[in-house]
Design an enzyme around this catalytic site. Structure first.
Site, mmCIF file in Angstrom:
data_model
loop_
_atom_site.group_PDB
_atom_site.id
_atom_site.type_symbol
_atom_site.label_atom_id
_atom_site.label_comp_id
_atom_site.label_asym_id
_atom_site.label_seq_id
_atom_site.Cartn_x
_atom_site.Cartn_y
_atom_site.Cartn_z
ATOM 1 N N GLU A 4 -19.630 46.134 -2.268
ATOM 2 C CA GLU A 4 -19.338 45.372 -3.495
ATOM 3 C C GLU A 4 -20.686 44.878 -4.003
ATOM 4 O OE1 GLU A 4 -16.346 45.044 -4.815
ATOM 5 O OE2 GLU A 4 -15.146 45.866 -3.176
ATOM 6 N N CYS B 205 -21.241 37.950 -10.031
ATOM 7 C CA CYS B 205 -21.522 39.400 -10.044
ATOM 8 C C CYS B 205 -20.992 40.067 -11.301
ATOM 9 C CB CYS B 205 -20.926 40.059 -8.813
ATOM 10 S SG CYS B 205 -19.164 39.792 -8.621
HETATM 11 P P1 NAD Z 1 -28.146 39.938 -0.936
HETATM 12 O O1 NAD Z 1 -27.974 41.416 -0.991
HETATM 13 O O2 NAD Z 1 -29.529 39.399 -0.996
HETATM 14 O O3 NAD Z 1 -27.529 39.357 0.428
HETATM 15 C C1 NAD Z 1 -26.175 39.562 0.795
HETATM 16 C C2 NAD Z 1 -26.031 39.488 2.306
HETATM 17 O O4 NAD Z 1 -26.770 40.548 2.866
HETATM 18 C C3 NAD Z 1 -26.547 38.200 2.943
HETATM 19 O O5 NAD Z 1 -25.601 37.747 3.889
HETATM 20 C C4 NAD Z 1 -27.815 38.650 3.638
HETATM 21 O O6 NAD Z 1 -28.101 37.916 4.808
HETATM 22 C C5 NAD Z 1 -27.468 40.082 3.986
HETATM 23 N N1 NAD Z 1 -28.632 40.946 4.238
HETATM 24 C C6 NAD Z 1 -29.927 40.751 3.883
HETATM 25 N N2 NAD Z 1 -30.676 41.793 4.330
HETATM 26 C C7 NAD Z 1 -29.851 42.631 4.985
HETATM 27 C C8 NAD Z 1 -30.022 43.871 5.667
HETATM 28 N N3 NAD Z 1 -31.209 44.460 5.779
HETATM 29 N N4 NAD Z 1 -28.935 44.467 6.213
HETATM 30 C C9 NAD Z 1 -27.714 43.890 6.108
HETATM 31 N N5 NAD Z 1 -27.492 42.738 5.465
HETATM 32 C C10 NAD Z 1 -28.541 42.107 4.909
HETATM 33 O O7 NAD Z 1 -27.210 39.363 -2.075
HETATM 34 P P2 NAD Z 1 -27.069 37.845 -2.530
HETATM 35 O O8 NAD Z 1 -28.345 37.416 -3.152
HETATM 36 O O9 NAD Z 1 -26.483 37.045 -1.444
HETATM 37 O O10 NAD Z 1 -25.944 37.973 -3.662
HETATM 38 C C11 NAD Z 1 -26.228 38.298 -4.983
HETATM 39 C C12 NAD Z 1 -25.936 39.758 -5.241
HETATM 40 O O11 NAD Z 1 -24.629 40.073 -4.812
HETATM 41 C C13 NAD Z 1 -25.953 40.099 -6.729
HETATM 42 O O12 NAD Z 1 -26.527 41.365 -6.890
HETATM 43 C C14 NAD Z 1 -24.490 40.136 -7.105
HETATM 44 O O13 NAD Z 1 -24.170 40.929 -8.219
HETATM 45 C C15 NAD Z 1 -23.890 40.695 -5.848
HETATM 46 N N6 NAD Z 1 -22.490 40.322 -5.739
HETATM 47 C C16 NAD Z 1 -21.551 41.275 -5.865
HETATM 48 C C17 NAD Z 1 -20.204 40.915 -5.824
HETATM 49 C C18 NAD Z 1 -19.111 41.939 -5.963
HETATM 50 O O14 NAD Z 1 -17.971 41.596 -5.669
HETATM 51 N N7 NAD Z 1 -19.393 43.152 -6.372
HETATM 52 C C19 NAD Z 1 -19.854 39.581 -5.650
HETATM 53 C C20 NAD Z 1 -20.867 38.639 -5.520
HETATM 54 C C21 NAD Z 1 -22.181 39.003 -5.568
#
Ligand code: NAD
Length: 475
Positions: free
Chosen positions: A217, A251
C-alpha cells in the site's frame, strides 16, 4: 494457550508464531471473533490514551481527527469483520463442467499462517491495527512493526497488544529501519506493507527472497481534475478538506489539481475562502495538524523554495494570523503553487504536505494525457456535472481508486477494495477483499465413484479418439 515470553528476539518470535500456526490450522469462528473482541476492547478502553499518544507524536493533532480517521474507521472495520465472518469463512461450492461430472468441487477458505504487517506514521492506529485486525479475522497469527516516527503510539500499541494477546497470537515489534529490514526478511506467509514507494521496493525485494507474497500500500501523486462543468465553490472546500486533513499527510490526499485554463483566479479565491472556513487560523489551531518532524517540514520547505526560485507563483492561502497566535513551528501554512514547471521536485515527488500545485489544461484530453504520462496514481478525483466528460476520464485513466465530486471518501467505504496499482502499490484490502488477501482459497475436487476419468487413461486408441472427437463438438 502457549505461554511465550513477550520480548522474544525477532526470529524466535516468528518461529513461535510459525509453529503455533502449523499446530492449529483450522481456526474456528469463535476464536477469530474472540481475538477481534479483544482488539475492540483495547480500542474502546484505551481510545483516549491512544489518541493522546498520537497527539504527542505529532505535536499538534486534534483528538477529533484521530477519533474519526483512526478509531472510528477501525471500529467500523472490526464491526464488519465480526458480522460478516461466518459468511466469509464458508466453503464455496463451484459448478462442475460436464466432462468432470459427477465429481463435485468447492473452494475452502483457510488462514495463510503468519502475517507480517509493516505500518506508517500518518494514521498510526488505523493503518497498523486495521490490516492486523483483518489478518486476525482471517485466522492468522500477526506480527506488527509500526513506525519509529510515532514512538508514543507505537509503544502504547505494543504494550496494549502484549496485555491482550499471547505473543504467538499477535505481537508488536518496535524499532527503526534496521529492525524493519530484518522484519521484512522473515519468511512470512504474507507481508503487508503500508508506506512509501521507495521503501516498498526494498520490502518487495526482501520478501522475494523467501517467495513471500506481499501487499504493498504505497503512495504517489494523486491528481484532482476540475472539469469545466464544475461549481468551483462547492469543489474547492472538498479539495481543501482532502488536501489539508492531517496537513496533507494522507496517502490519498489530492496531490495536485488539473484546472481548465482561465479559472486560476476563481479557483484561488474559492480555495482561499475554503481554507479560511475550515481553518480560521493556522498557528495554534488544534484542528490543524503539525508536520510530523523537522526533517519532513524541511523537505516541504525545500520544495516550495525550489518552486519559488524557478518561477512558479507560490500563494500563501492561510487566513491572516491573529496577533496572539502561537502554535507549533511545524504547523505549516497551506499554499497554492501556480505555473509549476515540469522539472520541479514538487511535480515529481509525492508532496505529503499542505502544498497544492495547480496545473492548467486547455482540453480534457490534455489532462488525461498528463495523468497517463506519469506513474499510475493511488487515487484520482474528478469534480463536475458533465457526465460524458466524467465517463471519458473514468474510461481512459487507471488509478487505485476514485472519488467523484469528493476527495478521500472512497477509502471509507468498506465494500470497496482499497489499494494501489503500479507504483502506487499492489493488492487491495478492506471488507471481503481484505479477508481474502489473508486467506488461502484452496480448490478441492471430490471425485465420484462413477467417474468416467478412466476413459482418458492410456493406452490411447480408437476409443480415446472417438471421445475427444465428441468433446470437441460439444465445447
Ligand atoms: P516509510 O516507507 O518511510 O516507512 C513505512 C514503514 O517502513 C515504517 O514502519 C518503517 O520503519 C519501515 N521501513 C523503513 N525502512 C524499511 C526497510 N528497509 N524495510 C522494511 N521496512 C522499512 O513511509 P512513512 O513515511 O511511514 O509513510 C508515508 C508514506 O506512506 C507516503 O508515501 C504515503 O503515501 C504512504 N502511505 C500509503 C498508504 C496507503 O494505504 N497506500 C497509507 C498511508 C501512507
Amino acid at each position: 494457550m502457549t505461554q511465550i515470553p513477550p520480548t522474544l528476539p525477532l526470529r524466535a518470535l516468528f518461529d513461535a508464531q510459525h509453529s503455533a500456526s502449523r499446530q492449529q490450522i483450522d481456526v474456528p469462528l469463535a476464536l477469530r471473533r474472540d481475538r477481534l473482541g479483544r482488539l475492540k476492547n483495547l480500542i474502546d478502553q484505551h481510545g483516549a490514551a491512544l489518541s493522546e499518544a498520537v497527539q504527542a507524536d505529532f505535536g499538534v493533532r486534534s483528538r477529533q481527527l484521530t477519533e474519526v480517521a483512526d478509531l472510528f474507521v477501525l471500529r467500523a472495520a472490526i464491526g464488519q469483520l465480526h458480522k460478516e465472518l461466518p459468511h466469509w469463512m464458508k466453503t464455496r461450492r463451484v459448478a462442475t463442467p460436464l466432462y468432470l461430472q459427477p465429481a463435485s468441487a468447492h473452494i475452502q477458505r483457510q488462514p495463510l499462517g503468519v502475517v507480517g504487517v509493516i505500518g506508517p506514521w500518518n494514521y498510526p492506529l488505523q493503518l497498523n491495527l486495521g490490516p492486523a485486525a483483518t489478518a486476525l479475522a482471517a485466522g492468522n497469527r500477526v506480527m506488527l512493526k509500526p513506525s519509529e516516527l510515532t514512538p508514543h503510539s507505537s509503544a502504547l500499541m505494543a504494550s496494549l497488544v502484549q496485555g491482550a494477546f499471547s505473543a504467538d497470537e499477535f505481537s508488536v515489534v518496535l524499532g527503526g529501519a534496521d529492525v524493519a529490514h530484518d522484519f521484512a526478511c522473515l519468511p512470512f506467509d504474507h507481508l503487508f506493507f503500508t508506506g512509501s514507494t521507495a521503501v516498498g521496493r526494498k520490502v518487495a525485494a526482501a520478501a522475494a527472497a523467501n517467495l513471500t507474497p506481499t501487499t504493498l500500500e504505497l503512495g504517489g501523486k494523486s491528481p484532482c481534475i476540475v472539469d469545466a462543468s464544475c461549481n468551483l465553490d462547492e469543489a474547492a472546500v472538498k479539495i481543501a478538506h482532502g488536501k489539508l486533513l492531517n496537513a496533507g499527510q494522507t496517502c490519498i490526499a489530492p496531490d495536485y489539481v488539473l484546472l481548465p485554463r482561465g479559472q486560476e483566479a476563481a479557483f484561488e479565491r474559492a480555495y482561499t475562502a475554503s481554507v479560511a472556513r475550515l481553518f480560521p487560523t493556522i498557528a495554534g489551531n488544534p484542528d490543524y495538524a503539525a508536520i510530523v518532524s523537522d526533517r519532513h517540514q524541511a523537505r516541504l520547505q525545500a520544495l516550495l523554495n525550489e518552486a519559488n526560485a524557478l518561477g512558479a507563483r507560490v500563494v500563501d492561502v492561510a487566513p491572516p494570523a491573529s496577533t496572539n497566535e502561537s502554535g507549533s513551528a511545524r504547523q505549516m501554512k497551506p499554499t497554492l503553487v501556480f505555473n509549476p514547471s515540469p522539472g520541479l521536485k514538487l511535480m515529481d515527488e509525492e508532496i505529503f504536505g499542505p502544498i497544492l500545485p495547480v496545473v492548467v489544461y486547455d482540453a480534457l484530453d490534455e489532462a488525461i494525457r498528463y495523468i497517463n504520462a506519469r506513474p499510475r496514481p493511488l487515487a484520482l478525483y474528478w469534480f463536475g456535472t458533465d457526465t460524458a466528460a466524467r465517463d471519458r476520464v473514468m474510461a481512459n485513466t487507471v488509478s487505485g481508486g476514485v472519488s467523484v465530486n469528493d476527495t478521500l471518501m472512497h477509502v471509507a467505504h468498506e465494500g470497496l477494495p482499497f489499494g494501489g496499482v503500479g507504483e502506487s502499490g499492489w493488492g487491495a484490502y478492506h471488507g471481503e477483499t481484505g479477508f481474502l488477501r489473508f486467506t488461502q482459497q484452496k480448490p478441492v475436487l471430490v471425485q465420484s465413484r462413477f467417474s468416467m476419468g478412466h476413459l482418458f487413461y492410456p493406452p490411447y486408441g480408437r476409443r480415446f479418439d472417438q471421445i475427444m472427437g465428441l468433446l470437441k463438438r460439444w465445447l
